[in-house]
Design an enzyme around this catalytic site. Structure first.
Site, mmCIF file in Angstrom:
data_model
loop_
_atom_site.group_PDB
_atom_site.id
_atom_site.type_symbol
_atom_site.label_atom_id
_atom_site.label_comp_id
_atom_site.label_asym_id
_atom_site.label_seq_id
_atom_site.Cartn_x
_atom_site.Cartn_y
_atom_site.Cartn_z
ATOM 1 C CG HIS A 101 -1.907 -56.470 -38.593
ATOM 2 N ND1 HIS A 101 -2.710 -55.423 -38.905
ATOM 3 C CD2 HIS A 101 -2.818 -57.580 -39.154
ATOM 4 C CE1 HIS A 101 -3.880 -55.773 -39.256
ATOM 5 N NE2 HIS A 101 -3.758 -57.055 -39.334
ATOM 6 C CG ASP A 104 -0.337 -53.091 -38.831
ATOM 7 O OD1 ASP A 104 -0.466 -53.119 -39.965
ATOM 8 O OD2 ASP A 104 -1.202 -53.412 -37.814
HETATM 9 C C1 XLS Z 1 -9.739 -57.671 -42.786
HETATM 10 C C2 XLS Z 1 -9.739 -57.615 -41.408
HETATM 11 C C3 XLS Z 1 -8.330 -56.941 -40.813
HETATM 12 C C4 XLS Z 1 -8.131 -57.575 -39.447
HETATM 13 C C5 XLS Z 1 -7.073 -57.155 -38.916
HETATM 14 O O1 XLS Z 1 -10.628 -57.866 -43.308
HETATM 15 O O2 XLS Z 1 -11.069 -56.807 -40.994
HETATM 16 O O3 XLS Z 1 -8.675 -55.529 -40.606
HETATM 17 O O4 XLS Z 1 -9.295 -57.309 -38.471
HETATM 18 O O5 XLS Z 1 -6.626 -57.984 -37.851
#
Ligand code: XLS
Ligand code: CA
Ligand code: CA
Length: 438
Positions: A101, A104
């Site tokens: 992300h 991140d």
């Molecule tokens: C949250 C998601 C997240 C996404 C990130 O529930 O699983 O981790 O995958 O893109």
């Protein structure tokens, strides 16, 4: 540049008899399975957020792990240290991709222009590391969840200003994904959903979510994005109801808004089970609609009603997952470990042990799935089960030659149909066990 995991050497395949915890027992990257090396069937990715950012905080307690990597959290030095640690881990584990992300990889500033400056700086740094290691980007996404402004959702927010901030983050995250040569871009739901219908215009919000996706597709074309867009279905959490509930719902949504040519799905095991499905179910629904793009490879806990994101250990699940993947002809993305250590597993060693277990579980799953296909009994049983549609009246139905009148006349002449044949579920489950453990 420091080495963060000094005590851990490159993880090698040593086979199932090895007692070395820091070795693969089943993941043998060069082993040929159905004509190609295991590592090509299993394009694994590290999730930046869980691996490098999550330190074990839960609603009752603080972090348990130290993810400072020798720097002060929230600084650009920390962002670089996380990148160093992440690339060291991926190299030592033989993981060829990462997913991220925006927030991140660099700390968010109060002002979006400043955040974007930080993202430019850190992405140059990451790009250099990609060049020297050959590690690639699987997909990028934007975090449209944590910031206070997204309390009512992002593209589904009631505030036009919030929608604009979300658009700015999607734009920047797409820029970064293209800069990294990513294979995909994920819309993963975030807070796109609602808490109560008493304050929510669902039609309005869904139209706006589609609006954002359409703009992303248009912008992606402009900047030369060649990958796939993905929706990652999830039924609930953090919102009571999330709009991309499951694969079938997301596919219906994409078709309704004419986005189905540009999007595929990123199916997460834990989200499928939260929706009351098996992981295999959502994979199958995506696959039969030509939309199985990528996978968030983790597992949930069937006794807990939330998204626990465990590293996968359940070989029955990984086998049925890889069976769907092989039958679908592979993935355009890959297997992203959207998974984190349990809170009490807080050491640097645990970070590696989680991946080792899950990579082995998927290697076993792949080998088992290949055996299921080579064995052929399950596939031929399914085929034979529908053979009454191959000739006669069945073929007329399939060939669209039948009408309700012709079928009704046929049924009247028949008197009573034969029973449809045993489903043989126990026999098939026994075959599966024999293939897996025989
Ligand atoms: C949250 C998601 C997240 C996404 C990130 O529930 O699983 O981790 O995958 O893109
Ligand atoms: Ca996920
Ligand atoms: Ca999840």
């Amino acid at each position: 540049m420091s080495e963060y995991f000094k005590n851990i050497k490159k993880i090698q395949y040593e086979g199932p008899d090895s007692k070395n915890d820091f070795s693969f027992k089943f993941y043998n990257p060069e082993q040929i399975v159905l004509g190609k090396p295991m590592k090509e069937h299993l394009p694994f990715a590290m999730a930046w957020w869980h691996n490098l950012c999550n330190a074990g905080k839960d609603i009752f307690g603080t972090d348990t792990a130290d993810k400072s990597f020798g720097a002060v959290p929230g600084t650009m030095e920390h962002a670089r240290a996380k990148a160093d640690a992440g690339f060291e881990m991926m190299e030592k584990l033989g993981i060829e991709y990462f997913c991220f992300h925006d927030v991140d990889i660099a700390p968010e500033a109060a002002d979006i222009k400043e955040t974007n400056g930080r993202l430019d700086e850190i992405s140059d740094y990451i790009l250099e590391k990609m060049d020297t290691t050959g590690i690639k980007c699987m997909w990028g996404t934007a975090n449209l969840t944590n910031n206070l402004r997204y309390m009512n959702g992002a593209a589904s927010s009631n505030s036009a200003d919030v929608f604009c901030f979300a658009a700015a983050q999607v734009k920047k995250s797409l820029d970064l994904t293209v800069k990294f040569g990513g294979k995909g871009y994920v819309f993963w739901g975030g807070r796109e959903g609602y808490e109560t219908l008493l304050n929510t215009d669902v039609r309005f919000e869904q139209d706006n979510v589609a609006n954002m996706m359409r703009m992303a597709v248009e912008y992606g074309k402009k900047i030369g994005f060649k990958g796939d867009f993905y929706i990652e279905p999830k039924p609930k959490e953090p919102m009571k109801h999330q709009y991309d509930f499951d694969a079938a719902t997301a596919i219906g949504f994409l078709r309704q808004y004419g986005l189905d040519e540009d999007f595929k799905l990123n199916i997460e095991a834990n989200h499928a089970t939260l929706a009351g499905h098996t992981f295999q179910h959502d994979l199958r629904i995506a696959a039969i609609n030509g939309m199985l793009g990528s996978i968030d490879a983790n597992q949930g806990d069937l006794f807990l009603g939330w998204d626990t994101d465990h590293f996968s250990s359940n070989v029955y699940e990984t086998t049925l997952c890889m069976y769907e993947v092989l039958k679908a002809g592979g993935l355009t993305g890959g297997l992203n470990f959207d998974a984190k250590n349990r809170r009490p597993s807080y050491t640097k060693e645990d970070m590696f042990l989680g991946f080792i277990m899950a990579m082995d579980a998927f290697a076993l799953g792949l080998v088992n799935a290949a055996r299921m296909i080579e064995d052929g009994r399950i596939d031929s049983f399914v085929k034979a089960r529908y053979e009454s549609f191959e000739n006669g009246i069945g073929a007329d139905i399939i060939g669209k030659k039948a009408t309700l009148e012709s079928l009704s006349a046929y049924a009247e002449n028949l008197g009573a149909p034969e029973l449809p044949g045993s489903g043989r579920q126990e026999m098939l489950e026994s075959i599966l066990n024999t293939i897996m453990f025989g």
